[in-house]
Motif scaffolding. Structure first.
Motif, PDB file in Angstrom:
ATOM      1  N   ARG A  93      -7.957   7.874  -0.470  1.00  0.00           N
ATOM      2  CA  ARG A  93      -9.263   7.180  -0.377  1.00  0.00           C
ATOM      3  C   ARG A  93      -9.971   7.399   0.953  1.00  0.00           C
ATOM      4  O   ARG A  93     -11.181   7.181   1.039  1.00  0.00           O
ATOM      5  CB  ARG A  93      -9.089   5.665  -0.550  1.00  0.00           C
ATOM      6  CG  ARG A  93      -8.415   5.237  -1.807  1.00  0.00           C
ATOM      7  CD  ARG A  93      -9.391   5.047  -2.932  1.00  0.00           C
ATOM      8  NE  ARG A  93      -8.659   4.721  -4.152  1.00  0.00           N
ATOM      9  CZ  ARG A  93      -9.047   3.804  -5.017  1.00  0.00           C
ATOM     10  NH1 ARG A  93     -10.147   3.125  -4.813  1.00  0.00           N
ATOM     11  NH2 ARG A  93      -8.330   3.588  -6.093  1.00  0.00           N
ATOM     12  N   MET A 109     -14.980  -6.907   5.100  1.00  0.00           N
ATOM     13  CA  MET A 109     -15.815  -5.763   4.731  1.00  0.00           C
ATOM     14  C   MET A 109     -16.022  -5.662   3.224  1.00  0.00           C
ATOM     15  O   MET A 109     -15.099  -5.880   2.445  1.00  0.00           O
ATOM     16  CB  MET A 109     -15.131  -4.475   5.226  1.00  0.00           C
ATOM     17  CG  MET A 109     -15.876  -3.214   4.896  1.00  0.00           C
ATOM     18  SD  MET A 109     -15.039  -1.764   5.567  1.00  0.00           S
ATOM     19  CE  MET A 109     -13.589  -1.721   4.547  1.00  0.00           C
ATOM     20  N   THR A 128       0.857  -1.188   0.000  1.00  0.00           N
ATOM     21  CA  THR A 128       0.000   0.000   0.000  1.00  0.00           C
ATOM     22  C   THR A 128       0.891   1.236   0.000  1.00  0.00           C
ATOM     23  O   THR A 128       2.121   1.131  -0.031  1.00  0.00           O
ATOM     24  CB  THR A 128      -0.973  -0.021   1.201  1.00  0.00           C
ATOM     25  OG1 THR A 128      -1.904   1.034   1.063  1.00  0.00           O
ATOM     26  CG2 THR A 128      -0.246   0.133   2.543  1.00  0.00           C
ATOM     27  N   HIS A 150     -19.171  10.138  13.273  1.00  0.00           N
ATOM     28  CA  HIS A 150     -18.242   9.017  13.445  1.00  0.00           C
ATOM     29  C   HIS A 150     -17.132   9.185  12.415  1.00  0.00           C
ATOM     30  O   HIS A 150     -17.394   9.440  11.239  1.00  0.00           O
ATOM     31  CB  HIS A 150     -19.002   7.707  13.223  1.00  0.00           C
ATOM     32  CG  HIS A 150     -18.101   6.525  13.054  1.00  0.00           C
ATOM     33  ND1 HIS A 150     -17.078   6.258  13.935  1.00  0.00           N
ATOM     34  CD2 HIS A 150     -18.055   5.558  12.086  1.00  0.00           C
ATOM     35  CE1 HIS A 150     -16.453   5.158  13.538  1.00  0.00           C
ATOM     36  NE2 HIS A 150     -17.009   4.721  12.417  1.00  0.00           N
ATOM     37  N   GLY A 192     -16.382  -2.828   1.200  1.00  0.00           N
ATOM     38  CA  GLY A 192     -16.165  -1.381   1.356  1.00  0.00           C
ATOM     39  C   GLY A 192     -17.150  -0.511   0.595  1.00  0.00           C
ATOM     40  O   GLY A 192     -17.664   0.484   1.129  1.00  0.00           O
ATOM     41  N   LYS A 193     -17.444  -0.889  -0.646  1.00  0.00           N
ATOM     42  CA  LYS A 193     -18.334  -0.059  -1.469  1.00  0.00           C
ATOM     43  C   LYS A 193     -19.754  -0.012  -0.899  1.00  0.00           C
ATOM     44  O   LYS A 193     -20.401   1.024  -0.876  1.00  0.00           O
ATOM     45  CB  LYS A 193     -18.355  -0.583  -2.913  1.00  0.00           C
ATOM     46  CG  LYS A 193     -17.107  -0.191  -3.688  1.00  0.00           C
ATOM     47  CD  LYS A 193     -17.315  -0.401  -5.171  1.00  0.00           C
ATOM     48  CE  LYS A 193     -16.123  -0.086  -6.056  1.00  0.00           C
ATOM     49  NZ  LYS A 193     -14.859   0.250  -5.484  1.00  0.00           N
ATOM     50  N   ASN A 198     -10.127   5.217  12.018  1.00  0.00           N
ATOM     51  CA  ASN A 198     -11.452   4.845  12.525  1.00  0.00           C
ATOM     52  C   ASN A 198     -11.274   4.111  13.857  1.00  0.00           C
ATOM     53  O   ASN A 198     -10.737   3.001  13.890  1.00  0.00           O
ATOM     54  CB  ASN A 198     -12.129   3.944  11.484  1.00  0.00           C
ATOM     55  CG  ASN A 198     -13.535   3.535  11.879  1.00  0.00           C
ATOM     56  OD1 ASN A 198     -13.943   3.703  13.031  1.00  0.00           O
ATOM     57  ND2 ASN A 198     -14.270   2.983  10.932  1.00  0.00           N
ATOM     58  N   ASN A 208     -14.023   7.827   7.698  1.00  0.00           N
ATOM     59  CA  ASN A 208     -13.353   8.051   6.422  1.00  0.00           C
ATOM     60  C   ASN A 208     -13.815   9.417   5.900  1.00  0.00           C
ATOM     61  O   ASN A 208     -15.006   9.745   5.953  1.00  0.00           O
ATOM     62  CB  ASN A 208     -13.775   6.845   5.612  1.00  0.00           C
ATOM     63  CG  ASN A 208     -13.790   6.928   4.145  1.00  0.00           C
ATOM     64  OD1 ASN A 208     -13.842   7.997   3.566  1.00  0.00           O
ATOM     65  ND2 ASN A 208     -13.773   5.773   3.544  1.00  0.00           N
ATOM     66  N   TRP A 249      -2.345   6.222  -1.561  1.00  0.00           N
ATOM     67  CA  TRP A 249      -3.606   5.477  -1.709  1.00  0.00           C
ATOM     68  C   TRP A 249      -4.469   5.654  -0.457  1.00  0.00           C
ATOM     69  O   TRP A 249      -5.646   5.980  -0.546  1.00  0.00           O
ATOM     70  CB  TRP A 249      -3.338   3.967  -1.934  1.00  0.00           C
ATOM     71  CG  TRP A 249      -4.574   3.223  -2.409  1.00  0.00           C
ATOM     72  CD1 TRP A 249      -4.903   2.933  -3.700  1.00  0.00           C
ATOM     73  CD2 TRP A 249      -5.647   2.725  -1.589  1.00  0.00           C
ATOM     74  NE1 TRP A 249      -6.120   2.277  -3.740  1.00  0.00           N
ATOM     75  CE2 TRP A 249      -6.597   2.134  -2.459  1.00  0.00           C
ATOM     76  CE3 TRP A 249      -5.908   2.712  -0.232  1.00  0.00           C
ATOM     77  CZ2 TRP A 249      -7.781   1.541  -2.008  1.00  0.00           C
ATOM     78  CZ3 TRP A 249      -7.096   2.124   0.221  1.00  0.00           C
ATOM     79  CH2 TRP A 249      -8.015   1.555  -0.669  1.00  0.00           C
ATOM     80  N   ARG A 277      -4.602  -5.527   3.223  1.00  0.00           N
ATOM     81  CA  ARG A 277      -4.443  -4.073   3.030  1.00  0.00           C
ATOM     82  C   ARG A 277      -5.785  -3.346   2.923  1.00  0.00           C
ATOM     83  O   ARG A 277      -5.856  -2.145   3.140  1.00  0.00           O
ATOM     84  CB  ARG A 277      -3.596  -3.798   1.783  1.00  0.00           C
ATOM     85  CG  ARG A 277      -4.252  -4.224   0.485  1.00  0.00           C
ATOM     86  CD  ARG A 277      -3.388  -3.895  -0.705  1.00  0.00           C
ATOM     87  NE  ARG A 277      -4.069  -4.233  -1.949  1.00  0.00           N
ATOM     88  CZ  ARG A 277      -3.594  -3.956  -3.135  1.00  0.00           C
ATOM     89  NH1 ARG A 277      -2.423  -3.355  -3.270  1.00  0.00           N
ATOM     90  NH2 ARG A 277      -4.275  -4.278  -4.218  1.00  0.00           N
TER      91      ARG A 277
END
Ligand code: ACO
Length: 324
Positions: A37, A214, A29, A251, A216-217, A281, A254, A33, A152
């Protein structure tokens, strides 16, 4: 009528800092990146001998000091965590003992990243019932223990921390929304439980491997949509306009989720408290941690109207509107 007022706040971050550059040395990573993101630059990681209850203790002591009370005055502890010290007893009773509190009660709440909102909403209702006068509400997590440090797509997102509020019961003569917590809403929908989960568990598998998984999307999409709709519902319920809000403490998952939610709500970006860059997070700790840092830096002042909201695995989500 009885209202819950935030009498004191506190937070704790473990000493060790892990930067994006540090992570890029052991997984494929890059800072570019991760920051691009998520808005995350670094996270804190608990020492090997530090447990969730230890982080909670430090944050609680700071909140108790800030409130100017003795720990023995606390009659209830509600601790939100999804990384408890052990299966049982609860992390809350361990915290109770560390604080040398011998009276009242203590219990955990498990609503993942929405945990602190669930705990605050529960505490507010206990205070309104007249049964409790001073409640310690804590969010504490050691997510570093449930991350697959070879994955990652998840290991870059989380950090360890704790945050705490002391809520105090205050009697007010009129029915006006003039003090403390105005109202709160919590929601969940278990249909989405497989979009974000930690595997293993004593009943399901007894599996010792327990890591975060997870989509993610999907999480991103639902987080923006559900946080926006719950805030709109709470504003309608309390008859408060979005422009009346002084500070928005979401919260801290991201930066892109925060920005997209604020945009949908047409909320002034300058009113958003953002700490995700430094802490990543921290699940149920993120809201009290962000609120404490905003109060300490002089942003959030007494009398300000503050909106707190969260979204997490389950899915669970919720919002609290209050006057600090
Ligand atoms: N470094 C480099 N590349 C990576 C990394 C990483 N750390 N992680 C994933 N990638 C790669 C993937 O392998 C993929 O590569 P490929 O195209 O060759 O297959 C590429 O990046 C894109 O992967 P996506 O998963 O599609 O990336 P996406 O644009 O969706 O971003 C992210 C991923 C940041 C997780 C995003 O989906 C997101 O923000 N989701 C919200 C999730 C979240 O915040 N969860 C926190 C817990 S829930 C809560 O608290 C609300």
């Amino acid at each position: 009528m009885i209202r819950s007022v935030i009498k004191g706040v506190g937070a704790y971050l473990p000493e060790k800092v892990l930067t994006n550059e540090d992570i890029s040395k052991f997984v494929d990573t890059s800072d570019e990146w991760i920051f691009g993101r998520t808005g995350i630059k670094q996270r804190h990681i608990a020492a090997d001998d530090q447990l969730t209850s230890d982080l909670a203790y430090h944050a609680s002591m700071e909140a108790i000091k800030d409130a100017g009370i003795a720990a023995s005055e606390i009659d209830l502890i509600i601790l939100a965590t999804s990384t408890p010290d052990q299966v049982f007893p609860s992390t809350a009773v361990k915290l109770q003992d560390k604080l040398r509190i011998k009276s009242g009660a203590a219990f955990d709440i498990h609503a993942v990243c929405s945990g602190f909102i669930y705990a605050l909403s529960t505490a507010d209702n206990f205070i309104r019932s007249g049964n409790y006068k001073k409640i310690l509400v804590v969010g504490s997590e050691t997510y570093s223990r449930i991350l697959d440090w070879n994955d990652r797509s998840t290991c870059v997102l989380f950090g360890d921390a704790a945050g705490a509020f002391i809520l105090e019961s205050v009697y007010t003569e009129d029915n006006l929304l003039d003090v403390g917590i105005y109202d709160s809403i919590i929601r969940s929908d278990g249909e989405y439980r497989e979009k974000l989960f930690c595997d293993g568990g004593p009943s399901m598998s007894g599996n010792q491997e327990h890591y975060i998984n997870m989509d993610g999307k999907e999480v991103y999409k639902h987080a923006v949509e559900k946080q926006t709709s719950i805030v709109e519902e709470l504003l309608e319920k309390t008859e408060i306009k979005i422009d009346d809000i002084d500070w928005f403490v979401p919260h801290q998952a991201n930066l892109r989720i925060l920005d997209a939610t604020a945009k949908k709500l047409k909320l002034d970006k300058n009113k958003i408290i953002i700490t995700v860059e430094k802490h990543a997070n921290t699940s149920s700790a993120s809201i009290p941690l962000a609120m404490t840092s905003a109060i300490k830096s002089g942003k959030i002042m007494r009398g300000d109207i503050v909106l707190l909201e969260a979204f997490g695995a389950g899915f669970t989500w919720g919002a609290v509107l209050l006057k600090y």
